[in-house]
Write a protein that holds these residues in place. Structure first.
Motif, PDB file in Angstrom:
ATOM      1  N   ASP A 186       7.217  -2.584  -2.972  1.00  0.00           N
ATOM      2  CA  ASP A 186       6.289  -3.642  -2.601  1.00  0.00           C
ATOM      3  C   ASP A 186       6.770  -4.935  -3.247  1.00  0.00           C
ATOM      4  O   ASP A 186       6.580  -5.163  -4.439  1.00  0.00           O
ATOM      5  CB  ASP A 186       4.886  -3.270  -3.103  1.00  0.00           C
ATOM      6  CG  ASP A 186       3.799  -4.231  -2.663  1.00  0.00           C
ATOM      7  OD1 ASP A 186       4.112  -5.405  -2.371  1.00  0.00           O
ATOM      8  OD2 ASP A 186       2.624  -3.822  -2.635  1.00  0.00           O
ATOM      9  N   ARG A 187       7.402  -5.793  -2.440  1.00  0.00           N
ATOM     10  CA  ARG A 187       7.999  -7.012  -2.989  1.00  0.00           C
ATOM     11  C   ARG A 187       6.948  -8.052  -3.364  1.00  0.00           C
ATOM     12  O   ARG A 187       7.231  -8.952  -4.163  1.00  0.00           O
ATOM     13  CB  ARG A 187       8.987  -7.616  -1.987  1.00  0.00           C
ATOM     14  CG  ARG A 187       8.375  -8.126  -0.697  1.00  0.00           C
ATOM     15  CD  ARG A 187       9.439  -8.676   0.231  1.00  0.00           C
ATOM     16  NE  ARG A 187      10.368  -7.645   0.632  1.00  0.00           N
ATOM     17  CZ  ARG A 187      11.648  -7.885   0.931  1.00  0.00           C
ATOM     18  NH1 ARG A 187      12.126  -9.102   0.840  1.00  0.00           N
ATOM     19  NH2 ARG A 187      12.432  -6.900   1.305  1.00  0.00           N
ATOM     20  N   VAL A 188       5.757  -7.964  -2.810  1.00  0.00           N
ATOM     21  CA  VAL A 188       4.692  -8.918  -3.136  1.00  0.00           C
ATOM     22  C   VAL A 188       4.100  -8.599  -4.506  1.00  0.00           C
ATOM     23  O   VAL A 188       3.856  -9.497  -5.324  1.00  0.00           O
ATOM     24  CB  VAL A 188       3.601  -8.907  -2.047  1.00  0.00           C
ATOM     25  CG1 VAL A 188       2.406  -9.753  -2.474  1.00  0.00           C
ATOM     26  CG2 VAL A 188       4.172  -9.417  -0.722  1.00  0.00           C
ATOM     27  N   ARG A 189       3.876  -7.323  -4.787  1.00  0.00           N
ATOM     28  CA  ARG A 189       3.214  -6.908  -6.033  1.00  0.00           C
ATOM     29  C   ARG A 189       4.180  -6.353  -7.081  1.00  0.00           C
ATOM     30  O   ARG A 189       3.772  -6.069  -8.189  1.00  0.00           O
ATOM     31  CB  ARG A 189       2.149  -5.853  -5.705  1.00  0.00           C
ATOM     32  CG  ARG A 189       1.107  -6.325  -4.690  1.00  0.00           C
ATOM     33  CD  ARG A 189       0.143  -5.212  -4.327  1.00  0.00           C
ATOM     34  NE  ARG A 189      -0.812  -5.618  -3.313  1.00  0.00           N
ATOM     35  CZ  ARG A 189      -0.609  -5.520  -2.005  1.00  0.00           C
ATOM     36  NH1 ARG A 189       0.539  -5.002  -1.555  1.00  0.00           N
ATOM     37  NH2 ARG A 189      -1.521  -5.925  -1.136  1.00  0.00           N
ATOM     38  N   ASP A 190       5.449  -6.200  -6.722  1.00  0.00           N
ATOM     39  CA  ASP A 190       6.452  -5.597  -7.601  1.00  0.00           C
ATOM     40  C   ASP A 190       5.995  -4.215  -8.059  1.00  0.00           C
ATOM     41  O   ASP A 190       5.957  -3.902  -9.252  1.00  0.00           O
ATOM     42  CB  ASP A 190       6.755  -6.501  -8.801  1.00  0.00           C
ATOM     43  CG  ASP A 190       7.929  -5.978  -9.641  1.00  0.00           C
ATOM     44  OD1 ASP A 190       8.750  -5.225  -9.094  1.00  0.00           O
ATOM     45  OD2 ASP A 190       7.994  -6.307 -10.846  1.00  0.00           O
ATOM     46  N   LEU A 191       5.653  -3.376  -7.082  1.00  0.00           N
ATOM     47  CA  LEU A 191       5.214  -2.013  -7.333  1.00  0.00           C
ATOM     48  C   LEU A 191       5.906  -1.075  -6.351  1.00  0.00           C
ATOM     49  O   LEU A 191       6.466  -1.521  -5.346  1.00  0.00           O
ATOM     50  CB  LEU A 191       3.692  -1.896  -7.157  1.00  0.00           C
ATOM     51  CG  LEU A 191       2.815  -2.718  -8.110  1.00  0.00           C
ATOM     52  CD1 LEU A 191       1.373  -2.724  -7.607  1.00  0.00           C
ATOM     53  CD2 LEU A 191       2.879  -2.165  -9.527  1.00  0.00           C
ATOM     54  N   ARG A 235       5.933  -6.957   6.130  1.00  0.00           N
ATOM     55  CA  ARG A 235       6.634  -7.946   5.308  1.00  0.00           C
ATOM     56  C   ARG A 235       5.710  -8.676   4.347  1.00  0.00           C
ATOM     57  O   ARG A 235       6.137  -9.172   3.305  1.00  0.00           O
ATOM     58  CB  ARG A 235       7.348  -8.970   6.208  1.00  0.00           C
ATOM     59  CG  ARG A 235       8.301  -8.365   7.230  1.00  0.00           C
ATOM     60  CD  ARG A 235       9.302  -7.419   6.629  1.00  0.00           C
ATOM     61  NE  ARG A 235      10.261  -8.066   5.737  1.00  0.00           N
ATOM     62  CZ  ARG A 235      11.226  -7.439   5.086  1.00  0.00           C
ATOM     63  NH1 ARG A 235      11.347  -6.136   5.203  1.00  0.00           N
ATOM     64  NH2 ARG A 235      12.062  -8.093   4.314  1.00  0.00           N
ATOM     65  N   GLU A 236       4.414  -8.775   4.668  1.00  0.00           N
ATOM     66  CA  GLU A 236       3.454  -9.458   3.791  1.00  0.00           C
ATOM     67  C   GLU A 236       2.701  -8.491   2.886  1.00  0.00           C
ATOM     68  O   GLU A 236       1.816  -8.898   2.143  1.00  0.00           O
ATOM     69  CB  GLU A 236       2.444 -10.262   4.631  1.00  0.00           C
ATOM     70  CG  GLU A 236       3.023 -11.479   5.330  1.00  0.00           C
ATOM     71  CD  GLU A 236       3.835 -11.096   6.559  1.00  0.00           C
ATOM     72  OE1 GLU A 236       3.446 -10.121   7.255  1.00  0.00           O
ATOM     73  OE2 GLU A 236       4.869 -11.744   6.807  1.00  0.00           O
ATOM     74  N   SER A 237       3.040  -7.214   2.969  1.00  0.00           N
ATOM     75  CA  SER A 237       2.386  -6.169   2.166  1.00  0.00           C
ATOM     76  C   SER A 237       0.874  -6.138   2.381  1.00  0.00           C
ATOM     77  O   SER A 237       0.097  -5.925   1.444  1.00  0.00           O
ATOM     78  CB  SER A 237       2.705  -6.355   0.672  1.00  0.00           C
ATOM     79  OG  SER A 237       4.081  -6.178   0.435  1.00  0.00           O
ATOM     80  N   LYS A 238       0.465  -6.315   3.636  1.00  0.00           N
ATOM     81  CA  LYS A 238      -0.952  -6.232   3.984  1.00  0.00           C
ATOM     82  C   LYS A 238      -1.298  -4.913   4.660  1.00  0.00           C
ATOM     83  O   LYS A 238      -2.465  -4.528   4.726  1.00  0.00           O
ATOM     84  CB  LYS A 238      -1.335  -7.390   4.905  1.00  0.00           C
ATOM     85  CG  LYS A 238      -1.239  -8.768   4.239  1.00  0.00           C
ATOM     86  CD  LYS A 238      -1.634  -9.869   5.202  1.00  0.00           C
ATOM     87  CE  LYS A 238      -1.575 -11.243   4.533  1.00  0.00           C
ATOM     88  NZ  LYS A 238      -1.939 -12.340   5.469  1.00  0.00           N
ATOM     89  N   TYR A 239      -0.272  -4.229   5.190  1.00  0.00           N
ATOM     90  CA  TYR A 239      -0.491  -2.971   5.891  1.00  0.00           C
ATOM     91  C   TYR A 239       0.487  -1.917   5.383  1.00  0.00           C
ATOM     92  O   TYR A 239       1.656  -2.206   5.094  1.00  0.00           O
ATOM     93  CB  TYR A 239      -0.314  -3.150   7.400  1.00  0.00           C
ATOM     94  CG  TYR A 239      -1.347  -4.038   8.026  1.00  0.00           C
ATOM     95  CD1 TYR A 239      -2.595  -3.537   8.398  1.00  0.00           C
ATOM     96  CD2 TYR A 239      -1.091  -5.395   8.218  1.00  0.00           C
ATOM     97  CE1 TYR A 239      -3.557  -4.362   8.956  1.00  0.00           C
ATOM     98  CE2 TYR A 239      -2.048  -6.225   8.775  1.00  0.00           C
ATOM     99  CZ  TYR A 239      -3.275  -5.701   9.140  1.00  0.00           C
ATOM    100  OH  TYR A 239      -4.235  -6.524   9.687  1.00  0.00           O
ATOM    101  N   LEU A 240      -0.013  -0.698   5.288  1.00  0.00           N
ATOM    102  CA  LEU A 240       0.777   0.454   4.884  1.00  0.00           C
ATOM    103  C   LEU A 240       0.970   1.352   6.100  1.00  0.00           C
ATOM    104  O   LEU A 240       0.002   1.695   6.780  1.00  0.00           O
ATOM    105  CB  LEU A 240       0.054   1.219   3.777  1.00  0.00           C
ATOM    106  CG  LEU A 240       0.797   2.413   3.172  1.00  0.00           C
ATOM    107  CD1 LEU A 240       1.848   1.924   2.182  1.00  0.00           C
ATOM    108  CD2 LEU A 240      -0.183   3.351   2.463  1.00  0.00           C
TER     109      LEU A 240
END
Length: 257
Positions: A186-191, A235-240
């Motif tokens: 997860d590039r947005v949250r670094d997780l 790409r926005e880490s809003k959906y899994l």
């Protein structure tokens, strides 16, 4: 950054017997937003849209393929579980560019005892961590491992044992029974999001602390997922997105912060 909830939105079948897509084994997303998956019984890479429709395929020379990701140069990296190696492909043609066995990497001695000659719990997932310029490999079980290797696939950088001490627990399973079947960064949250087939849930893992920060059972999120085998984020880490091996199904969950 805490996540409030995971909410199921929709699912669809991606099974296509004619093209050999029966049991998807991994999932990733490319820079343009298309999903890609592999099938361990088919010599093909599959490009999908977000509704699960097959956009194109790439024929390759290998079977036993599990996880899939893109590296920093836009090449496709795929895990070959049977051979214990990473394969690199040209996404436009499916031509193999290179391959690299884990046992040939510098630092393999740190994990050599975790891999048997006929290990049925071998490499199961792969993802790219652009922040650290590393490729993350997921070993399924006995023991479950998160193995970080250099972007050039030459050396093993770190190894995390995915066990109870790091927060990988389930109320209905012994910690040793938890398997790991897919991973995405997860590039947005670094997780890292790590799915478990047997536990029926996704673990959120923080490499900074070496701990699970949250976990979400799929049933509690509104969807029973049988044999989750691949996971990726938009790409926005809003959906899994999850691919299911048993039902050849693609499921989408909304991430609520």
């Amino acid at each position: 950054m805490s996540i409030a909830s995971l909410q199921f939105e929709t699912s669809c079948s991606i099974k296509n017997k004619a093209l050999g897509l029966r049991e998807p084994s991994g999932l990733t997303i490319d820079p343009e937003g298309s999903l890609w998956t592999v099938c361990d019984r088919s010599r093909r890479l599959f490009q999908l849209d977000s509704n699960g429709q097959i956009l194109s395929t790439r024929e390759v020379d290998n079977k036993g393929l599990e996880g899939i990701t893109f590296d920093s140069r836009g090449h496709i990296l795929v895990v070959d579980e049977d051979a214990g190696k990473i394969l690199k492909y040209d996404p436009a043609t499916g031509k193999e560019i290179a391959d690299r066995r884990l046992k040939d990497m510098q630092g393999f001695a740190a994990v050599s005892l975790c891999f048997g000659e006929s290990d049925n719990n071998g490499l199961e997932g792969i993802t790219h961590d652009p922040l650290r310029s590393e490729i993350l490999l997921l070993k399924e079980a006995d023991p479950g491992l998160l193995i970080a290797v250099s972007d050039d696939l030459q050396r093993i950088v770190t190894v995390d044992h995915l066990d109870e001490s790091r927060g990988f627990v389930d109320e209905e399973l012994d910690s040793e029974a938890i398997d790991f079947s897919g991973i995405c960064y997860d590039r947005v949250r670094d997780l890292c999001w790590i799915v478990s087939d047997q536990a029926g849930q996704v673990f959120i893992y923080d490499r900074h602390s070496g701990r699970v920060t949250q976990r979400f059972p799929f049933e509690a999120a509104g969807k029973t997922v049988r044999k989750a085998e691949g996971v990726t984020l938009d790409r926005e880490s809003k959906y899994l997105y999850i691919v299911c091996d048993q039902d050849a199904e693609l499921a989408r969950f909304r991430i609520v912060d």
